[in-house]
Design a protein around this motif. Structure first.
Motif, PDB file in Angstrom:
ATOM      1  N   LEU A   1     -63.366  -8.458  74.068  1.00  0.00           N
ATOM      2  CA  LEU A   1     -63.454  -8.554  75.523  1.00  0.00           C
ATOM      3  C   LEU A   1     -64.775  -9.199  75.943  1.00  0.00           C
ATOM      4  CD1 LEU A   1     -61.571  -7.731  77.860  1.00  0.00           C
ATOM      5  CD2 LEU A   1     -62.890  -5.625  78.069  1.00  0.00           C
ATOM      6  N   LYS A   2     -65.853  -8.902  75.223  1.00  0.00           N
ATOM      7  CA  LYS A   2     -67.140  -9.542  75.501  1.00  0.00           C
ATOM      8  C   LYS A   2     -67.026 -11.056  75.364  1.00  0.00           C
ATOM      9  CE  LYS A   2     -71.043  -8.148  73.956  1.00  0.00           C
ATOM     10  NZ  LYS A   2     -72.148  -7.696  73.072  1.00  0.00           N
ATOM     11  N   TRP A   3     -66.417 -11.494  74.284  1.00  0.00           N
ATOM     12  CA  TRP A   3     -66.274 -12.931  74.058  1.00  0.00           C
ATOM     13  C   TRP A   3     -65.430 -13.567  75.159  1.00  0.00           C
ATOM     14  CZ3 TRP A   3     -62.135 -16.246  72.780  1.00  0.00           C
ATOM     15  CH2 TRP A   3     -62.520 -17.532  72.364  1.00  0.00           C
ATOM     16  N   VAL A   4     -64.371 -12.910  75.568  1.00  0.00           N
ATOM     17  CA  VAL A   4     -63.495 -13.446  76.614  1.00  0.00           C
ATOM     18  C   VAL A   4     -64.223 -13.506  77.950  1.00  0.00           C
ATOM     19  CG1 VAL A   4     -61.383 -13.051  77.939  1.00  0.00           C
ATOM     20  CG2 VAL A   4     -61.386 -12.681  75.455  1.00  0.00           C
ATOM     21  N   PHE A   5     -64.926 -12.438  78.324  1.00  0.00           N
ATOM     22  CA  PHE A   5     -65.615 -12.393  79.613  1.00  0.00           C
ATOM     23  C   PHE A   5     -66.784 -13.373  79.698  1.00  0.00           C
ATOM     24  CE2 PHE A   5     -64.298  -7.830  81.003  1.00  0.00           C
ATOM     25  CZ  PHE A   5     -63.069  -8.328  81.392  1.00  0.00           C
ATOM     26  N   ALA A   6     -67.247 -13.869  78.547  1.00  0.00           N
ATOM     27  CA  ALA A   6     -68.323 -14.869  78.561  1.00  0.00           C
ATOM     28  C   ALA A   6     -67.847 -16.195  79.157  1.00  0.00           C
ATOM     29  CB  ALA A   6     -68.861 -15.093  77.151  1.00  0.00           C
ATOM     30  N   ASP A   7     -66.550 -16.429  79.151  1.00  0.00           N
ATOM     31  CA  ASP A   7     -65.979 -17.663  79.717  1.00  0.00           C
ATOM     32  C   ASP A   7     -64.520 -17.395  80.059  1.00  0.00           C
ATOM     33  OD1 ASP A   7     -65.550 -20.225  80.544  1.00  0.00           O
ATOM     34  OD2 ASP A   7     -65.791 -21.157  78.577  1.00  0.00           O
ATOM     35  N   ILE A   8     -64.293 -16.473  80.970  1.00  0.00           N
ATOM     36  CA  ILE A   8     -62.944 -15.953  81.205  1.00  0.00           C
ATOM     37  C   ILE A   8     -61.971 -17.014  81.694  1.00  0.00           C
ATOM     38  CG2 ILE A   8     -63.464 -15.149  83.542  1.00  0.00           C
ATOM     39  CD1 ILE A   8     -61.633 -12.711  82.889  1.00  0.00           C
TER      40      ILE A   8
ATOM     41  N   LYS B   1     -55.646  -3.240  82.410  1.00  0.00           N
ATOM     42  CA  LYS B   1     -56.541  -2.194  82.894  1.00  0.00           C
ATOM     43  C   LYS B   1     -57.939  -2.728  83.181  1.00  0.00           C
ATOM     44  CE  LYS B   1     -58.565   2.246  81.480  1.00  0.00           C
ATOM     45  NZ  LYS B   1     -58.591   3.300  80.417  1.00  0.00           N
ATOM     46  N   TYR B   2     -58.398  -3.655  82.340  1.00  0.00           N
ATOM     47  CA  TYR B   2     -59.798  -4.083  82.425  1.00  0.00           C
ATOM     48  C   TYR B   2     -60.016  -5.485  82.984  1.00  0.00           C
ATOM     49  CZ  TYR B   2     -60.877  -0.034  79.478  1.00  0.00           C
ATOM     50  OH  TYR B   2     -61.024   1.236  78.989  1.00  0.00           O
ATOM     51  N   LYS B   3     -58.981  -6.292  83.142  1.00  0.00           N
ATOM     52  CA  LYS B   3     -59.189  -7.704  83.482  1.00  0.00           C
ATOM     53  C   LYS B   3     -59.864  -7.913  84.832  1.00  0.00           C
ATOM     54  CE  LYS B   3     -54.557  -8.512  85.438  1.00  0.00           C
ATOM     55  NZ  LYS B   3     -54.950  -9.087  86.750  1.00  0.00           N
ATOM     56  N   ASP B   4     -59.706  -6.962  85.739  1.00  0.00           N
ATOM     57  CA  ASP B   4     -60.283  -7.116  87.074  1.00  0.00           C
ATOM     58  C   ASP B   4     -61.445  -6.162  87.339  1.00  0.00           C
ATOM     59  OD1 ASP B   4     -58.491  -9.165  87.894  1.00  0.00           O
ATOM     60  OD2 ASP B   4     -56.948  -7.655  88.292  1.00  0.00           O
ATOM     61  N   ILE B   5     -62.043  -5.639  86.280  1.00  0.00           N
ATOM     62  CA  ILE B   5     -63.179  -4.731  86.481  1.00  0.00           C
ATOM     63  C   ILE B   5     -64.376  -5.504  87.036  1.00  0.00           C
ATOM     64  CG2 ILE B   5     -62.461  -3.158  84.642  1.00  0.00           C
ATOM     65  CD1 ILE B   5     -64.651  -4.389  82.906  1.00  0.00           C
ATOM     66  N   LYS B   6     -65.291  -4.779  87.600  1.00  0.00           N
ATOM     67  CA  LYS B   6     -66.481  -5.403  88.167  1.00  0.00           C
ATOM     68  C   LYS B   6     -67.359  -5.982  87.061  1.00  0.00           C
ATOM     69  CE  LYS B   6     -70.590  -4.445  90.972  1.00  0.00           C
ATOM     70  NZ  LYS B   6     -71.367  -3.399  91.699  1.00  0.00           N
ATOM     71  N   ILE B   7     -67.754  -7.244  87.262  1.00  0.00           N
ATOM     72  CA  ILE B   7     -68.633  -7.929  86.314  1.00  0.00           C
ATOM     73  C   ILE B   7     -69.876  -8.396  87.063  1.00  0.00           C
ATOM     74  CG2 ILE B   7     -68.880  -9.865  84.726  1.00  0.00           C
ATOM     75  CD1 ILE B   7     -65.887  -9.786  84.272  1.00  0.00           C
ATOM     76  N   SER B   8     -71.044  -8.032  86.546  1.00  0.00           N
ATOM     77  CA  SER B   8     -72.310  -8.406  87.177  1.00  0.00           C
ATOM     78  C   SER B   8     -72.948  -9.566  86.431  1.00  0.00           C
ATOM     79  CB  SER B   8     -73.277  -7.221  87.182  1.00  0.00           C
ATOM     80  OG  SER B   8     -72.718  -6.109  87.854  1.00  0.00           O
TER      81      SER B   8
ATOM     82  N   ILE C   1     -74.358 -11.198  81.502  1.00  0.00           N
ATOM     83  CA  ILE C   1     -73.119 -10.739  82.123  1.00  0.00           C
ATOM     84  C   ILE C   1     -72.926  -9.283  81.700  1.00  0.00           C
ATOM     85  CG2 ILE C   1     -70.623 -11.095  82.304  1.00  0.00           C
ATOM     86  CD1 ILE C   1     -71.157 -14.005  81.353  1.00  0.00           C
ATOM     87  N   LYS C   2     -72.780  -8.406  82.662  1.00  0.00           N
ATOM     88  CA  LYS C   2     -72.648  -6.972  82.369  1.00  0.00           C
ATOM     89  C   LYS C   2     -71.309  -6.459  82.884  1.00  0.00           C
ATOM     90  CE  LYS C   2     -74.492  -2.383  83.478  1.00  0.00           C
ATOM     91  NZ  LYS C   2     -75.449  -1.613  84.307  1.00  0.00           N
ATOM     92  N   PHE C   3     -70.653  -5.659  82.046  1.00  0.00           N
ATOM     93  CA  PHE C   3     -69.456  -4.961  82.493  1.00  0.00           C
ATOM     94  C   PHE C   3     -69.400  -3.600  81.808  1.00  0.00           C
ATOM     95  CE2 PHE C   3     -68.124  -7.179  78.667  1.00  0.00           C
ATOM     96  CZ  PHE C   3     -67.260  -6.296  78.025  1.00  0.00           C
TER      97      PHE C   3
END
Length: 216
Positions: A137-144, A160-167, A196-198
């Protein structure tokens, strides 16, 4: 004896690899159930089980599998239809945990496959569990925007997690051995970076180059 196993059914990224081997000769055949079969509505309709049957048919033709050969097949859900299909067609099928020699070979092939999708080798080698959900998930969120299409988005865990808050924020990295999870290159320190934090089961931090605009 013929062994049938899968690799990647538990990996968020990529499809699922199916491997077939004749133990005595080490003849090996593999193919991948494409990612689209693990997206909605295909995943919910279990279309991957039908594609799995087609891979088994192709592998048996390629390897010249005879009906008098014992077939050992993994107990995983991916083979739910295959087991019945083979039994109905006169093969002797035993559901069991598949070990060597097939297990290592198919896992290595799946590793090569996901590296081809863009995940750095050393990122996968860093941990005992390279395909752990939150790590991928970290790798994906780096360039979603680019990488979501590489995911098994039919999974409940993804939904469940695809729309969580990302800072997103900036900081200075003074040292350490880090790789930019967007471009895949080493981060030379000291330097300014973007973070990028989630938060899922705990807080996760992704480091990328400050001016990184490209994916690997």
């Amino acid at each position: 004896m013929i062994q049938i196993d899968d690799a990647g059914s538990g990996s968020l990224v990529g499809g699922t690899m199916i491997g077939v081997m004749r133990v005595e000769t080490k003849d090996f055949y593999s193919d991948v159930i494409p990612i689209k079969y693990f997206t909605s509505p295909n995943f919910e309709e279990k279309k991957y089980t039908d594609f799995c049957i087609s891979i088994i048919d192709d592998s048996f033709k390629a390897l010249g599998v005879e009906k008098n050969e014992l077939i050992q097949i993994c107990q995983g859900y991916i083979f739910d239809k295959v087991r019945k299909y083979l039994a109905d067609n006169g093969y002797s099928v035993v559901s069991t945990k598949i070990s060597e020699p097939l297990q290592s070979i198919i896992e290595e092939n799946f590793m090569d496959y996901v590296i081809g999708l863009g995940i750095p080798l050393d990122y996968l080698q860093y941990t005992k569990y390279p395909f752990h959900f939150h790590r991928l998930l970290k790798w994906v969120f780096a360039d979603i925007k680019t990488r979501e299409k590489l995911c098994k988005t039919g999974w409940k865990s993804w939904k469940k997690y695809k729309d969580i808050k990302i800072s997103h924020y900036s900081d200075v990295l003074l040292g350490g051995n880090y790789r930019c999870l967007k471009c895949g290159n080493i981060i030379e320190t000291p330097c300014k970076i973007k973070i990028i934090k989630f938060t899922t089961n705990h807080d996760y931090f992704i480091y990328v180059h400050d001016n990184c605009h490209s994916s690997q």
